[in-house]
Motif scaffolding. Structure first.
Motif, mmCIF file in Angstrom:
data_model
loop_
_atom_site.group_PDB
_atom_site.id
_atom_site.type_symbol
_atom_site.label_atom_id
_atom_site.label_comp_id
_atom_site.label_asym_id
_atom_site.label_seq_id
_atom_site.Cartn_x
_atom_site.Cartn_y
_atom_site.Cartn_z
ATOM 1 N N VAL A 84 0.894 -1.158 0.015
ATOM 2 C CA VAL A 84 0.170 -0.029 0.005
ATOM 3 C C VAL A 84 0.953 1.111 -0.028
ATOM 4 N N ASP A 85 0.317 2.465 -0.359
ATOM 5 C CA ASP A 85 0.770 3.784 -0.244
ATOM 6 C C ASP A 85 0.341 4.380 0.803
ATOM 7 N N TYR A 86 0.905 5.179 1.617
ATOM 8 C CA TYR A 86 0.808 5.776 2.762
ATOM 9 C C TYR A 86 0.939 7.219 2.738
ATOM 10 N N LEU A 87 -0.046 8.169 2.881
ATOM 11 C CA LEU A 87 0.243 9.578 2.740
ATOM 12 C C LEU A 87 -0.356 10.320 4.229
ATOM 13 N N PHE A 88 0.532 10.917 4.901
ATOM 14 C CA PHE A 88 0.158 11.360 5.974
ATOM 15 C C PHE A 88 0.096 13.089 6.226
ATOM 16 N N GLY A 89 -0.949 13.592 6.651
ATOM 17 C CA GLY A 89 -1.227 14.975 6.720
ATOM 18 C C GLY A 89 -1.281 15.582 8.264
ATOM 19 N N GLN A 90 -0.164 16.445 8.337
ATOM 20 C CA GLN A 90 -0.118 16.967 9.884
ATOM 21 C C GLN A 90 -1.094 18.321 9.711
ATOM 22 N N VAL A 91 -2.331 18.449 10.335
ATOM 23 C CA VAL A 91 -3.320 19.541 10.203
ATOM 24 C C VAL A 91 -2.811 20.517 11.372
ATOM 25 N N ALA A 92 -2.574 21.823 10.953
ATOM 26 C CA ALA A 92 -2.417 22.803 11.702
ATOM 27 C C ALA A 92 -3.787 22.968 12.649
ATOM 28 N N ILE A 93 -3.613 23.606 13.854
ATOM 29 C CA ILE A 93 -4.767 23.482 14.852
ATOM 30 C C ILE A 93 -5.294 25.054 14.673
ATOM 31 N N ASP A 94 -4.457 26.027 14.392
ATOM 32 C CA ASP A 94 -5.105 27.461 14.519
ATOM 33 C C ASP A 94 -4.807 28.140 13.238
ATOM 34 N N LYS A 95 -4.497 27.285 11.922
ATOM 35 C CA LYS A 95 -4.191 27.942 10.946
ATOM 36 C C LYS A 95 -4.743 27.094 9.687
ATOM 37 N N ALA A 96 -5.077 27.617 8.615
ATOM 38 C CA ALA A 96 -5.596 26.886 7.654
ATOM 39 C C ALA A 96 -4.552 26.088 6.625
ATOM 40 N N PHE A 97 -3.972 25.224 7.130
ATOM 41 C CA PHE A 97 -2.656 24.657 6.462
ATOM 42 C C PHE A 97 -2.447 23.187 7.006
ATOM 43 N N VAL A 98 -2.241 22.617 5.986
ATOM 44 C CA VAL A 98 -1.962 20.854 6.229
ATOM 45 C C VAL A 98 -0.449 20.734 5.488
ATOM 46 N N ASP A 99 0.367 20.238 6.602
ATOM 47 C CA ASP A 99 1.913 20.002 6.357
ATOM 48 C C ASP A 99 2.036 18.326 5.804
ATOM 49 N N TRP A 100 2.446 18.204 4.566
ATOM 50 C CA TRP A 100 2.635 17.155 4.087
ATOM 51 C C TRP A 100 4.102 16.588 3.928
ATOM 52 N N SER A 101 5.097 17.355 4.624
ATOM 53 C CA SER A 101 6.380 17.235 4.457
ATOM 54 C C SER A 101 7.377 16.071 5.090
ATOM 55 N N GLY A 102 6.296 15.418 6.117
ATOM 56 C CA GLY A 102 7.018 14.313 6.768
ATOM 57 C C GLY A 102 6.179 13.464 7.184
ATOM 58 N N ASN A 103 6.656 12.403 7.772
ATOM 59 C CA ASN A 103 5.944 11.058 8.022
ATOM 60 C C ASN A 103 5.537 11.258 9.762
ATOM 61 N N CYS A 104 4.462 10.378 10.047
ATOM 62 C CA CYS A 104 4.138 10.235 11.395
ATOM 63 C C CYS A 104 4.447 8.779 11.776
ATOM 64 N N GLY A 105 5.402 8.637 12.672
ATOM 65 C CA GLY A 105 5.865 7.294 12.957
ATOM 66 C C GLY A 105 4.886 6.599 13.785
ATOM 67 N N ASN A 106 4.135 7.359 14.564
ATOM 68 C CA ASN A 106 3.458 6.585 15.458
ATOM 69 C C ASN A 106 1.971 6.052 14.749
ATOM 70 N N LEU A 107 1.544 6.780 13.839
ATOM 71 C CA LEU A 107 0.464 6.583 12.795
ATOM 72 C C LEU A 107 0.891 5.583 12.069
ATOM 73 N N SER A 108 2.020 5.227 11.702
ATOM 74 C CA SER A 108 2.532 4.169 10.835
ATOM 75 C C SER A 108 2.260 2.803 11.399
ATOM 76 N N ALA A 109 2.165 2.897 12.530
ATOM 77 C CA ALA A 109 1.840 1.539 13.377
ATOM 78 C C ALA A 109 0.188 0.961 12.871
ATOM 79 N N ALA A 110 -0.462 1.967 12.514
ATOM 80 C CA ALA A 110 -2.041 1.624 12.177
ATOM 81 C C ALA A 110 -2.082 1.576 10.769
ATOM 82 N N VAL A 111 -1.128 1.859 10.034
ATOM 83 C CA VAL A 111 -1.438 1.806 8.540
ATOM 84 C C VAL A 111 -1.623 0.207 7.945
ATOM 85 N N GLY A 112 -0.777 -0.580 8.624
ATOM 86 C CA GLY A 112 -0.847 -2.046 8.177
ATOM 87 C C GLY A 112 -2.307 -2.563 8.525
ATOM 88 N N SER A 113 -2.781 -2.374 9.810
ATOM 89 C CA SER A 113 -4.131 -3.045 10.295
ATOM 90 C C SER A 113 -5.158 -2.146 9.322
#
Length: 395
Positions: A84-113
């Motif tokens: 599978v391909d996995y794309l992660f978006g870090q969503v800013a809380i107080d800004k209208a911005f989604v950062d697609w520049s990096g991975n989330c290692g924690n959520l990587s654990a949920a991608v397989g399941s």
């Protein structure tokens, strides 16, 4: 006056490691959100509940912290020898911005399941009982992650007795392998962007700090806690309740990003909030974790505290853990020296919620350091599945 109806989008809310996020199958997204761009970003912002000037994300699925303001898109793979391909978006809380520049290692654990449960993995690769090996292409950083997902009676096993500091309840263990996690010249960077294991990082108005600038797992700036006036045993409030400290860390992060070549001018740091991370390290010391759990100096190799999205993280980002393991394996880095120096294949470090063990295999090739893989264990669990609803005119 006519008001737009809400639309329903299939989604799953998952915990992965010490993070939570909303997971989507690419094929289930509205057509205008299946491609990168403003439409996709607007949808993710509305789903999570950003921007929210109150900082709570009450009108969305986010939890008002960097660990809970995340979105994931999983799709059938485009790469040979992957599932599978996995794309992660870090969503800013107080800004209208989604950062697609990096991975989330924690959520990587949920991608397989998630991939298995969504029918994105070939059934022939899933045992009735045992461990399924899911080969994940991390599309943000163009790296491979291998998830070893436990299977019971043909389904993903989520319950178990694996305990992870920073997560209240035990669950099934998911082992992750981050294959060749360091950046390389062909990928537009290098593991040590400056070519040095330690740099003097000049931060005008703040000071000059010894720093290890590394790009492994996620670009990270490592500093000595003592140089910042800290012990390395700090919990969240010690940093997050100090606006001057947060502003200082953000300035350090911006100048570090510039030194690492991640941005070409300081203004761009505002648009790249997810990367790089800033962390500070210290030799082992005893402390009480945020849960009250006693962490003994003898039980850890070093102390690490890291900031994510402008706040001290309550535990440790998975990708930063990869950076920690990688840097610890290379003699001469600040991380390695905080752990006592010498050659290492694994370290156990103390973070605000407890401890974490991470391993890495590093070697020198033609005078350059390379890392074949980093390994750590996490857990994952489905919290809710069904549909998210958003107003039809919100994206």
């Amino acid at each position: 006056m006519t008001h737009p109806a809400q639309i329903k989008i299939p989604a799953t809310y998952l915990r992965g490691g010490t993070s939570k996020g909303v997971f989507f199958s690419l094929q289930d997204l509205p057509e205008r959100a299946r491609q990168p761009g403003p439409g996709r970003d607007a949808l993710m912002l509305r789903v999570i509940g950003s921007p929210d000037p109150y900082g709570k994300q009450t009108d969305g699925m986010g939890g008002g912290t960097s660990s809970t303001s995340k979105a994931v898109i999983v799709s059938a793979t485009t790469k040979p020898e992957h599932d599978v391909d996995y794309l992660f978006g870090q969503v800013a809380i107080d800004k209208a911005f989604v950062d697609w520049s990096g991975n989330c290692g924690n959520l990587s654990a949920a991608v397989g399941s998630f991939a298995i449960s969504s029918g994105l993995v070939d059934p022939a690769r899933i045992p009735h009982n045992g461990t399924a090996t899911v080969r994940i292409w991390q599309a943000n950083i163009s790296k491979t992650i291998i998830a070893h997902v436990p299977i019971s009676n043909g389904e993903v096993q989520e319950t178990g007795d694996f305990e992870l500091d920073g997560v209240t309840f035990p669950a099934a263990e998911v082992q992750l392998e981050f294959v060749e996690p360091a950046a390389d010249d062909e990928g537009g960077g290098a593991m040590f962007p400056t070519g040095n294991l330690i740099d003097d990082l000049e931060v005008p108005g703040v000071g000059t700090f010894k720093a290890t600038l590394i790009n492994a797992g996620i670009p990270t700036i490592f500093l000595n806690a003592q140089d910042l006036g800290y012990s390395g045993t700090e919990l969240q409030d010690a940093i997050n309740a100090d606006p001057q400290a947060l502003a200082r860390f953000e300035t350090i992060r911006a100048y570090g990003a510039l030194r690492m070549g991640l941005i070409s001018n300081l203004e761009q740091a505002r648009e790249r909030q997810h990367t790089p991370k800033v962390a500070f390290v210290a030799a082992p010391a005893a402390y009480a974790a945020s849960s009250g759990k006693a962490v003994a100096a003898a039980d850890i190799d070093l102390l690490v505290r890291a900031l994510s999205m402008g706040k001290l993280h309550h535990a440790m980002m998975g990708t930063a853990a990869v950076a920690i393991g990688t840097a610890a394996a290379i003699p001469g880095t600040l991380v390695n020296m905080a752990a006592g120096g010498g050659e290492r294949t694994a370290v156990c470090f103390g973070h605000p919620s407890g401890t974490l063990r991470v391993g890495a295999e590093a070697r020198q090739v033609d005078g350059q350091w390379t890392v074949t893989k980093a390994i750590m264990s996490r857990s994952a669990r489905v919290l809710m599945e069904g549909w998210v609803r958003v107003p039809a005119d919100s994206f």
